[in-house]
Design a protein around this motif. Structure first.
Motif, mmCIF file in Angstrom:
data_model
loop_
_atom_site.group_PDB
_atom_site.id
_atom_site.type_symbol
_atom_site.label_atom_id
_atom_site.label_comp_id
_atom_site.label_asym_id
_atom_site.label_seq_id
_atom_site.Cartn_x
_atom_site.Cartn_y
_atom_site.Cartn_z
ATOM 1 N N ARG A 285 0.837 -1.209 0.000
ATOM 2 C CA ARG A 285 0.000 0.000 0.000
ATOM 3 C C ARG A 285 0.867 1.252 0.000
ATOM 4 O O ARG A 285 0.594 2.215 -0.724
ATOM 5 C CB ARG A 285 -0.935 0.009 1.209
ATOM 6 N N HIS B 23 0.974 3.878 -3.067
ATOM 7 C CA HIS B 23 0.581 5.266 -2.790
ATOM 8 C C HIS B 23 1.681 6.232 -3.216
ATOM 9 O O HIS B 23 1.408 7.259 -3.841
ATOM 10 C CB HIS B 23 0.258 5.433 -1.296
ATOM 11 N N GLY C 201 1.558 6.590 -6.798
ATOM 12 C CA GLY C 201 0.287 7.078 -7.325
ATOM 13 C C GLY C 201 -0.413 6.078 -8.222
ATOM 14 O O GLY C 201 -1.079 6.463 -9.192
ATOM 15 N N GLU D 14 -2.434 1.912 -8.365
ATOM 16 C CA GLU D 14 -3.046 0.811 -7.624
ATOM 17 C C GLU D 14 -2.012 -0.316 -7.514
ATOM 18 O O GLU D 14 -1.141 -0.452 -8.386
ATOM 19 C CB GLU D 14 -4.301 0.304 -8.341
#
Length: 145
Positions: A81, A85, A88, A90
């Motif tokens: 995750r 993140h 930027g 998935e």
């Protein structure tokens, strides 16, 4: 005291597998490589990411970090995750070829997750740009992680 990855010039905390120029870190729980310079450790991190993408066909954050930091040793879901993140994207987004921009983003995110800091500044991007002048090792070469 500096964190292990920075102390070892190994910001990706790569296991020691006989990498050129590296030695096994000292101490009773030794398992990671110690590189002679931060630049050498960053280059090893870059080269391992390139192997995952080009040789192994692993081209998502979930795939790369799942292999880099297996759940038996890490909070892999949080790591995935965090890197996704930072980039930027998935976790299952295909990242494409290992461009200097992609490598810089991956390297910066991994360094921060592994060490809680990233003291390398623009050196990361410079090493990532140098990827085009380095070929991948043959499939017989020792894997870094």
């Amino acid at each position: 005291m500096e964190v292990r990855g920075i102390r070892n010039n190994n910001p990706g905390n790569l296991n020691y597998v006989g990498q050129a120029g590296a030695v096994l870190e000292p101490g009773p729980n030794a398992r990671f490589a110690r590189f002679p310079t931060a630049e050498a450790g960053l280059a090893a991190l870059r080269d391992q990411l390139r192997r995952y993408i080009l040789r192994d066909g692993i081209d998502t954050v979930a795939g790369i970090i799942g292999k880099w930091a297996p759940p038996s040793e890490n909070n892999t879901a949080a790591y995935i995750r965090g890197v996704a993140h930072a980039l930027g994207v998935e976790p299952d987004t295909r990242l494409g070829p290992p461009s200097p921009r992609l490598l810089t983003g991956l390297m910066n995110a991994i360094i921060r997750f592994e060490n809680g800091q990233n003291p390398y500044g623009p050196l990361v991007a410079r090493v990532a740009r140098d990827a085009s002048s380095h070929s991948l090792h043959s499939p017989d070469s020792p894997r870094i992680s």
